[in-house]
Enzyme design. Structure first.
Site, PDB file in Angstrom:
ATOM      1  N   MET A   1       0.898  -1.313   0.002  1.00 48.43           N
ATOM      2  CA  MET A   1       0.002  -0.042  -0.032  1.00 48.43           C
ATOM      3  C   MET A   1       0.983   1.286   0.079  1.00 48.43           C
ATOM      4  SD  MET A   1      -3.287   1.123   2.676  1.00 48.43           S
ATOM      5  CE  MET A   1      -2.003   1.315   4.136  1.00 48.43           C
ATOM      6  N   HIS A   2       0.765   2.081  -0.930  1.00 50.76           N
ATOM      7  CA  HIS A   2       1.447   3.330  -0.916  1.00 50.76           C
ATOM      8  C   HIS A   2       0.482   4.509  -1.306  1.00 50.76           C
ATOM      9  CE1 HIS A   2       1.953   1.940  -5.223  1.00 50.76           C
ATOM     10  NE2 HIS A   2       2.213   3.175  -5.486  1.00 50.76           N
ATOM     11  N   ARG A   3      -0.501   4.458  -2.347  1.00 56.69           N
ATOM     12  CA  ARG A   3      -1.076   5.323  -2.744  1.00 56.69           C
ATOM     13  C   ARG A   3      -1.788   6.615  -2.030  1.00 56.69           C
ATOM     14  NH1 ARG A   3      -0.780   4.907  -8.311  1.00 56.69           N
ATOM     15  NH2 ARG A   3      -1.099   2.768  -8.798  1.00 56.69           N
TER      16      ARG A   3
END
Ligand code: UD1
Length: 352
Positions: free
Chosen positions: A202-204
């Site tokens: 997860m990085h958005r």
């Protein structure tokens, strides 16, 4: 023929690996490789060059980690200088990062042809940085290499018809080529069991930059982690946000790792029950590995995987219920071509 390729972020290294491999087969093609420096940690960048046999970049611009405008602006200046010096026949770009947009703008303004690998993808939210980057890059590209039917439809709808080539997805080519080298022992080294864990990435910005949204996702993760182990190679941006908002306690039950290289991630995924991710690339790689993904996005540029009932779009509110309803493994294969996207791209470029 001189091609100048621009890469900067993790998924672009993967795509470059296979296109470079195909380019090397053609006599008379010189590739100048430019790394903008957007990703710079050993495990976000260096390890990919080693494991995927990518040549050392001819230039590394060392530009990273500032605001989007500053990063893109600095890249634009430095790439323009390089283009004036190297005088390539063509600039080759991948995906939707700030490095892609900077390269496209610099080249187009110097009237150098732009080729965009992974053209045509669109998704909500329209104001997310990646969406801005890909829409603008497509508008000024001469060659648009499209990985999916959905991408073709998007371009038709926007009236972009010239220079459009349906190729399939280069990431599928890489997956097939590298499969024999995946690290199939890694899950055991982590003490996990076949089909008995989920892999998460997860990085958005829309998931990690807002404390309430991030908390709600991590609460869902915590609930799932009580039932099945979750392995989470954490992106530096996400790590920073979790610490800044003081949300580390939600990850106590989660196996948090440093980012891992391609061969480890694919090995891990090949033996997992499935994945939770907001990565464009990884939601597809999970599918290539024959698994399902819960996609932490309001929309996805790989919507066919949702339409086929393979992946589900989720948010913090429905994460746990969606995990409970994850289907069995059987589903349609071959949605993204036959593993020859890179050779098709190279043929178009070298036939011109
Ligand atoms: C970028 C791309 C995104 C892609 C993702 C893959 C844009 C707008 N987004 O997002 O399309 O899916 O890469 O990971 O270009 N950082 C480090 N070390 C690194 C890399 C990043 O500490 O090696 C830090 C940066 O300093 C920054 C943050 O992580 O603070 C975000 O990095 P950035 O390159 O801005 O965007 P990503 O979120 O990685």
């Amino acid at each position: 023929m001189k091609i100048l390729s621009i890469i900067g972020a993790r998924p672009q290294f993967v795509k470059e690996a296979i296109v470079q491999y195909e380019l090397n087969k053609i006599e008379g093609v010189q590739e100048v490789l430019v790394h903008t420096g957007q990703h710079y940690d050993e495990n976000m960048s260096g390890s990919f060059f080693k494991t995927l046999n990518i040549k050392e970049p001819d230039y590394n611009l060392g530009i990273s980690g500032s605001t989007h405008g500053k990063m893109t602006g600095e890249m634009l200046i430095r790439i323009e200088e390089l283009l004036l010096r190297e005088k390539p026949d063509l600039v080759l770009l991948y995906g939707d990062t700030n490095s892609t947009l900077a390269g496209a703008l610099a080249a187009a303004k110097l009237k150098i042809d732009v080729a965009h690998v992974e053209a045509g993808l669109r998704q909500e939210p329209k104001d997310m940085p990646e969406e801005l980057n890909r829409v603008l890059t497509d508008r000024i590209s001469k060659y648009l290499f499209v990985p999916s039917e959905y991408g073709m439809e998007n371009l038709r709808r926007e009236g972009i018809t010239e220079g459009v080539h349906f190729t399939g997805d280069v990431m599928y080519d890489v997956f097939l080529k590298m499969k024999p080298r995946f690290d199939h022992a890694y899950y055991k080294a982590l003490g996990l069991e076949e089909d008995g864990y989920l892999v998460m990435t997860m990085h958005r910005d829309f998931n990690v930059d807002d404390p309430d949204i991030l908390r709600s996702i991590l609460q869902g993760i915590e609930q799932i982690a009580r039932e099945i182990p979750i392995v989470f190679p954490i992106h530096p941006r996400t790590k920073k946000m979790v610490e800044m908002f003081g949300l580390e306690n939600y990850l106590e039950q989660v196996m948090v790792l440093q980012p891992i290289d391609y061969l480890k991630l694919m090995g891990l995924t090949s033996h997992a029950k499935g994945a939770i991710t907001d990565s464009g690339g990884f939601q597809k790689e999970t599918y290539f590995a024959g698994k399902r993904a819960l996609v932490l996005m309001p929309d996805t540029s790989w919507i066919e995987l949702v339409d086929h009932g393979i992946n589900q779009l989720v948010d913090g509110q429905n994460l746990y219920e969606s995990y409970k309803s994850m289907g069995a493994k059987e589903f349609e294969h071959g949605i993204y071509g036959d593993g020859t996207a890179a050779s098709k791209i190279v043929k178009v470029l070298t036939d011109r």
